[in-house]
Design a protein around this motif. Structure first.
Motif, mmCIF file in Angstrom:
data_model
loop_
_atom_site.group_PDB
_atom_site.id
_atom_site.type_symbol
_atom_site.label_atom_id
_atom_site.label_comp_id
_atom_site.label_asym_id
_atom_site.label_seq_id
_atom_site.Cartn_x
_atom_site.Cartn_y
_atom_site.Cartn_z
ATOM 1 N N LEU A 66 5.563 -9.837 -10.949
ATOM 2 C CA LEU A 66 6.373 -9.355 -12.074
ATOM 3 C C LEU A 66 6.047 -10.121 -13.346
ATOM 4 C CD1 LEU A 66 10.100 -8.700 -11.115
ATOM 5 C CD2 LEU A 66 8.359 -7.084 -11.790
ATOM 6 N N GLU A 67 5.906 -11.431 -13.204
ATOM 7 C CA GLU A 67 5.605 -12.279 -14.357
ATOM 8 C C GLU A 67 4.235 -11.918 -14.935
ATOM 9 O OE1 GLU A 67 6.586 -14.643 -17.292
ATOM 10 O OE2 GLU A 67 7.946 -14.206 -15.650
ATOM 11 N N ASN A 126 -1.807 -6.384 -6.104
ATOM 12 C CA ASN A 126 -2.707 -6.214 -7.249
ATOM 13 C C ASN A 126 -2.166 -6.920 -8.490
ATOM 14 O OD1 ASN A 126 -4.600 -4.744 -5.858
ATOM 15 N ND2 ASN A 126 -3.889 -2.759 -6.575
ATOM 16 N N ALA A 127 -0.875 -6.769 -8.758
ATOM 17 C CA ALA A 127 -0.279 -7.428 -9.924
ATOM 18 C C ALA A 127 -0.308 -8.947 -9.751
ATOM 19 C CB ALA A 127 1.158 -6.947 -10.132
ATOM 20 N N TYR A 128 -0.135 -9.412 -8.528
ATOM 21 C CA TYR A 128 -0.197 -10.854 -8.244
ATOM 22 C C TYR A 128 -1.592 -11.396 -8.555
ATOM 23 C CZ TYR A 128 -0.027 -15.219 -5.564
ATOM 24 O OH TYR A 128 -0.088 -16.531 -5.183
ATOM 25 N N LYS A 129 -2.609 -10.601 -8.232
ATOM 26 C CA LYS A 129 -4.000 -11.012 -8.467
ATOM 27 C C LYS A 129 -4.475 -10.674 -9.882
ATOM 28 C CE LYS A 129 -5.492 -10.470 -3.662
ATOM 29 N NZ LYS A 129 -6.300 -9.664 -2.745
ATOM 30 N N LYS A 130 -3.569 -10.177 -10.724
ATOM 31 C CA LYS A 130 -3.866 -9.801 -12.112
ATOM 32 C C LYS A 130 -4.923 -8.708 -12.194
ATOM 33 C CE LYS A 130 -2.393 -14.097 -14.188
ATOM 34 N NZ LYS A 130 -2.664 -15.138 -15.161
ATOM 35 N N GLU A 131 -4.766 -7.685 -11.341
ATOM 36 C CA GLU A 131 -5.654 -6.532 -11.403
ATOM 37 C C GLU A 131 -4.839 -5.284 -11.100
ATOM 38 O OE1 GLU A 131 -7.528 -7.068 -6.917
ATOM 39 O OE2 GLU A 131 -8.424 -8.169 -8.581
ATOM 40 N N GLY A 132 -5.456 -4.122 -11.192
ATOM 41 C CA GLY A 132 -4.755 -2.884 -10.876
ATOM 42 C C GLY A 132 -4.172 -2.212 -12.108
ATOM 43 N N PRO A 133 -3.596 -1.022 -11.910
ATOM 44 C CA PRO A 133 -3.136 -0.223 -13.043
ATOM 45 C C PRO A 133 -1.971 -0.829 -13.828
ATOM 46 C CG PRO A 133 -2.630 0.874 -10.959
ATOM 47 C CD PRO A 133 -3.482 -0.298 -10.646
ATOM 48 N N SER A 134 -1.063 -1.560 -13.176
ATOM 49 C CA SER A 134 0.059 -2.142 -13.923
ATOM 50 C C SER A 134 -0.432 -3.232 -14.881
ATOM 51 C CB SER A 134 1.139 -2.674 -12.988
ATOM 52 O OG SER A 134 0.601 -3.521 -12.024
ATOM 53 N N MET A 135 -1.463 -3.969 -14.481
ATOM 54 C CA MET A 135 -2.033 -4.977 -15.384
ATOM 55 C C MET A 135 -2.793 -4.304 -16.530
ATOM 56 S SD MET A 135 -0.960 -7.852 -14.429
ATOM 57 C CE MET A 135 -1.920 -8.842 -15.536
#
Length: 156
Positions: A66-67, A126-135
């Motif tokens: 989330l962060e 994905n968001a945890y790894k700073k990748e993917g569509p949300s990033m």
């Protein structure tokens, strides 16, 4: 002159992890008032996150995701003298968390062919790894704010 500001109603923490942020996310995933279904989806996703991350605490992974996905700037339309400008504004913590939760939920929902808990787990990782569509959405939001920096003096 406007009257008073409505007071914020606090949301309840979730049952399993006793986290208010996760309780808010369960409420966001919920459709048609079916909270038990939403809880099973979110907890199933967190179990999937635990498997993918080799036993790391899934709540910590979720909070970090989330962060990472939380935007710091956004643009809002302001109409000034017949012209509409996209004015960059800083995002408050609560709104930023809301936007990140909404992006993670929506991008998970838009994937096809797998159960929601699996899609949600993948999106959180994905968001945890700073990748993917949300990033990518976060970066696009920041780029839009940066491009319209010239109109920053219109904020009020």
């Amino acid at each position: 002159m406007r009257r008073r500001k409505a007071e914020k109603r606090g949301n309840l923490p979730d049952a399993k992890y006793n986290s208010k942020v996760l309780g808010k996310f369960v409420n966001m995933v919920m459709e048609r008032g079916k909270k038990s279904v939403a809880e099973s989806i979110v907890y199933g996703a967190l179990d999937g996150v635990k498997e993918k991350m080799n036993g790391v605490d899934p709540l910590d992974v979720f909070i970090t995701a989330l962060e990472n996905a939380r935007p710091l700037l956004e643009v809002k339309s302001r109409r000034i003298g017949g012209a509409t400008y996209q004015v960059p504004l800083e995002v408050k913590l609560e709104r930023g968390q809301f936007m990140a939760m909404r992006w993670i939920r929506d991008f998970a929902r838009n994937q096809k062919g797998r159960p929601m808990r699996v899609k949600l787990a993948q999106e959180i990782v994905n968001a945890y790894k700073k990748e993917g569509p949300s990033m990518k959405k976060r970066e696009d939001t920041h780029k839009m704010a940066e491009a319209n920096k010239a109109f920053a003096h219109y904020k009020w």
